[in-house]
Design a protein around this motif. Sequence first.
Motif, PDB file in Angstrom:
ATOM      1  N   ALA A  47      57.252  84.217  62.740  1.00  0.00           N
ATOM      2  CA  ALA A  47      57.604  85.461  62.051  1.00  0.00           C
ATOM      3  C   ALA A  47      59.099  85.479  61.721  1.00  0.00           C
ATOM      4  O   ALA A  47      59.490  85.857  60.609  1.00  0.00           O
ATOM      5  N   ILE A  48      59.924  85.052  62.658  1.00  0.00           N
ATOM      6  CA  ILE A  48      61.371  85.003  62.400  1.00  0.00           C
ATOM      7  C   ILE A  48      61.690  83.975  61.322  1.00  0.00           C
ATOM      8  O   ILE A  48      62.498  84.223  60.423  1.00  0.00           O
ATOM      9  N   SER A  49      61.028  82.823  61.391  1.00  0.00           N
ATOM     10  CA  SER A  49      61.232  81.794  60.368  1.00  0.00           C
ATOM     11  C   SER A  49      60.835  82.306  58.986  1.00  0.00           C
ATOM     12  O   SER A  49      61.527  82.061  57.995  1.00  0.00           O
ATOM     13  N   SER A  50      59.731  83.022  58.922  1.00  0.00           N
ATOM     14  CA  SER A  50      59.280  83.590  57.646  1.00  0.00           C
ATOM     15  C   SER A  50      60.268  84.628  57.126  1.00  0.00           C
ATOM     16  O   SER A  50      60.513  84.710  55.918  1.00  0.00           O
ATOM     17  N   MET A  51      60.841  85.404  58.027  1.00  0.00           N
ATOM     18  CA  MET A  51      61.842  86.387  57.605  1.00  0.00           C
ATOM     19  C   MET A  51      63.081  85.705  57.036  1.00  0.00           C
ATOM     20  O   MET A  51      63.669  86.186  56.075  1.00  0.00           O
ATOM     21  N   LEU A  52      63.478  84.590  57.639  1.00  0.00           N
ATOM     22  CA  LEU A  52      64.657  83.887  57.160  1.00  0.00           C
ATOM     23  C   LEU A  52      64.418  83.215  55.810  1.00  0.00           C
ATOM     24  O   LEU A  52      65.319  83.154  54.976  1.00  0.00           O
ATOM     25  N   HIS A  53      63.204  82.723  55.576  1.00  0.00           N
ATOM     26  CA  HIS A  53      62.905  82.025  54.329  1.00  0.00           C
ATOM     27  C   HIS A  53      62.505  82.953  53.186  1.00  0.00           C
ATOM     28  O   HIS A  53      62.909  82.751  52.052  1.00  0.00           O
ATOM     29  N   ASN A  60      55.347  89.706  58.097  1.00  0.00           N
ATOM     30  CA  ASN A  60      56.129  89.036  59.134  1.00  0.00           C
ATOM     31  C   ASN A  60      56.722  90.033  60.129  1.00  0.00           C
ATOM     32  O   ASN A  60      56.867  89.728  61.304  1.00  0.00           O
ATOM     33  N   LEU A  61      57.015  91.227  59.688  1.00  0.00           N
ATOM     34  CA  LEU A  61      57.489  92.263  60.602  1.00  0.00           C
ATOM     35  C   LEU A  61      56.380  92.650  61.579  1.00  0.00           C
ATOM     36  O   LEU A  61      56.623  92.831  62.775  1.00  0.00           O
ATOM     37  N   PHE A  62      55.137  92.749  61.089  1.00  0.00           N
ATOM     38  CA  PHE A  62      54.003  93.079  61.945  1.00  0.00           C
ATOM     39  C   PHE A  62      53.819  92.019  63.031  1.00  0.00           C
ATOM     40  O   PHE A  62      53.662  92.348  64.209  1.00  0.00           O
ATOM     41  N   PHE A  63      53.841  90.734  62.649  1.00  0.00           N
ATOM     42  CA  PHE A  63      53.645  89.681  63.635  1.00  0.00           C
ATOM     43  C   PHE A  63      54.804  89.618  64.630  1.00  0.00           C
ATOM     44  O   PHE A  63      54.593  89.336  65.813  1.00  0.00           O
ATOM     45  N   LEU A  64      56.011  89.885  64.180  1.00  0.00           N
ATOM     46  CA  LEU A  64      57.147  89.917  65.092  1.00  0.00           C
ATOM     47  C   LEU A  64      56.992  91.047  66.111  1.00  0.00           C
ATOM     48  O   LEU A  64      57.158  90.837  67.316  1.00  0.00           O
ATOM     49  N   LEU A  65      56.668  92.241  65.643  1.00  0.00           N
ATOM     50  CA  LEU A  65      56.522  93.383  66.544  1.00  0.00           C
ATOM     51  C   LEU A  65      55.327  93.208  67.480  1.00  0.00           C
ATOM     52  O   LEU A  65      55.401  93.546  68.666  1.00  0.00           O
TER      53      LEU A  65
END
Length: 113
Positions: A47-53, A60-65
Amino acid sequence: MRTYCSRILFGALLLVIGIGYLGAALQLWDFTIFVPGWWTAFLILPAISSMLHYGLKISNLFFLLFGAYLLAYANEWITFRISWMLIGAVCCIYLGCRILFGKKVTYYEYKFF
């Protein structure tokens, strides 16, 4: 070359983890990896990698949380338990708002498989 090295490292890591858990299952030794809930890294790190790219998106926010929640619950930092009914309700509210206020929605945008 980079792909070959990463394959070797990932394969060796999985082999060591598998042997460790096999020994623990056969009661030969005690084996744990880092902290309870370590497996939530498989949700948090992508999720963090997806946010950076790709930037901040709802998925990606949902999966991170969700990963952070599972990690906190596994370590008993929180006691609030999320039910499937709550997850379903939040998904329905999100999709309803997306359809009403978002861009034009097509059938193919919400394929789950």
